[in-house]
Design a protein around this motif. Structure first.
Motif, PDB file in Angstrom:
ATOM      1  N   LEU A 194      11.672  -3.954   0.678  1.00  0.00           N
ATOM      2  CA  LEU A 194      11.689  -2.694  -0.030  1.00  0.00           C
ATOM      3  C   LEU A 194      12.353  -2.810  -1.391  1.00  0.00           C
ATOM      4  N   VAL A 195      13.272  -3.735  -1.506  1.00  0.00           N
ATOM      5  CA  VAL A 195      13.911  -3.935  -2.803  1.00  0.00           C
ATOM      6  C   VAL A 195      12.883  -4.413  -3.826  1.00  0.00           C
ATOM      7  N   ALA A 224      -1.785  -3.203  -6.984  1.00  0.00           N
ATOM      8  CA  ALA A 224      -1.895  -4.605  -6.588  1.00  0.00           C
ATOM      9  C   ALA A 224      -0.525  -5.268  -6.522  1.00  0.00           C
ATOM     10  N   ALA A 225       0.390  -4.894  -7.405  1.00  0.00           N
ATOM     11  CA  ALA A 225       1.736  -5.472  -7.391  1.00  0.00           C
ATOM     12  C   ALA A 225       2.490  -5.069  -6.125  1.00  0.00           C
ATOM     13  N   GLN A 226       2.371  -3.805  -5.722  1.00  0.00           N
ATOM     14  CA  GLN A 226       3.044  -3.373  -4.503  1.00  0.00           C
ATOM     15  C   GLN A 226       2.462  -4.059  -3.272  1.00  0.00           C
ATOM     16  N   LEU A 227       1.155  -4.135  -3.213  1.00  0.00           N
ATOM     17  CA  LEU A 227       0.527  -4.790  -2.069  1.00  0.00           C
ATOM     18  C   LEU A 227       0.881  -6.272  -2.020  1.00  0.00           C
ATOM     19  N   THR A 228       0.866  -6.932  -3.157  1.00  0.00           N
ATOM     20  CA  THR A 228       1.220  -8.347  -3.219  1.00  0.00           C
ATOM     21  C   THR A 228       2.669  -8.562  -2.806  1.00  0.00           C
ATOM     22  N   SER A 229       3.558  -7.677  -3.217  1.00  0.00           N
ATOM     23  CA  SER A 229       4.964  -7.782  -2.841  1.00  0.00           C
ATOM     24  C   SER A 229       5.145  -7.682  -1.331  1.00  0.00           C
ATOM     25  N   VAL A 230       4.472  -6.735  -0.710  1.00  0.00           N
ATOM     26  CA  VAL A 230       4.596  -6.567   0.738  1.00  0.00           C
ATOM     27  C   VAL A 230       3.987  -7.753   1.475  1.00  0.00           C
ATOM     28  N   VAL A 231       2.834  -8.232   1.015  1.00  0.00           N
ATOM     29  CA  VAL A 231       2.191  -9.376   1.665  1.00  0.00           C
ATOM     30  C   VAL A 231       3.044 -10.636   1.512  1.00  0.00           C
ATOM     31  N   LEU A 232       3.592 -10.872   0.319  1.00  0.00           N
ATOM     32  CA  LEU A 232       4.462 -12.040   0.119  1.00  0.00           C
ATOM     33  C   LEU A 232       5.709 -11.971   0.998  1.00  0.00           C
ATOM     34  N   PHE A 267       5.946 -10.425   3.920  1.00  0.00           N
ATOM     35  CA  PHE A 267       5.517 -10.681   5.296  1.00  0.00           C
ATOM     36  C   PHE A 267       5.242 -12.165   5.528  1.00  0.00           C
ATOM     37  N   VAL A 268       4.558 -12.801   4.594  1.00  0.00           N
ATOM     38  CA  VAL A 268       4.242 -14.228   4.749  1.00  0.00           C
ATOM     39  C   VAL A 268       5.514 -15.071   4.725  1.00  0.00           C
ATOM     40  N   SER A 269       6.454 -14.737   3.855  1.00  0.00           N
ATOM     41  CA  SER A 269       7.685 -15.530   3.801  1.00  0.00           C
ATOM     42  C   SER A 269       8.522 -15.357   5.061  1.00  0.00           C
TER      43      SER A 269
END
Length: 120
Positions: A1-2, A92-100, A102-104
């Motif tokens: 969330l940060v 796209a930035a918010q979605l990429t942040s959440v996906v990154l 989750f993957v990490s």
């Protein structure tokens, strides 16, 4: 969330920043100023997390060491999300942040550490 919260520092004023860059304003000074202004927010987030986590977890780590680790982690997350906010659209930035994130979290500890058999 940060990470999503960090995107509003550079993501919301994209048009203003581009207009000022085309007018000849120094972009490096703009980014350094925004980064320095976000240090207060990073410190507040880190203090809050350190206070709650050290109080609830009963860890044997000194609070200032935990604060240093949390502050470093939050600063890196802010930096990565500043890059996402500048290069991608807000959605796209918010979605990429959440996906990154989750993957990490899903792949942390895959290599280099002890296996479950070694720990039992």
């Amino acid at each position: 969330l940060v990470g999503v919260a960090a995107q509003r520092i550079f993501g919301l004023d994209r048009v203003t920043r581009l207009r000022e860059a085309k007018a000849g304003m120094p972009t490096l000074a703009y980014f350094i100023g925004k980064d320095c202004a976000s240090l207060i927010e990073i410190t507040v987030y880190s203090l809050a997390y350190t206070a709650w986590y050290s109080w609830l977890s009963g860890m044997y780590v000194k609070p200032w060491e935990l604060f240093a680790l949390v502050w470093s982690f939050v600063y890196v997350v802010y930096g990565l999300n500043h890059i996402l906010a500048v290069t991608l659209s807000p959605q796209a930035a918010q979605l990429t942040s959440v996906v990154l994130s989750f993957v990490s979290f899903a792949t942390s500890g895959i290599s280099g550490g002890p296996s479950v058999r070694d720990m039992s």
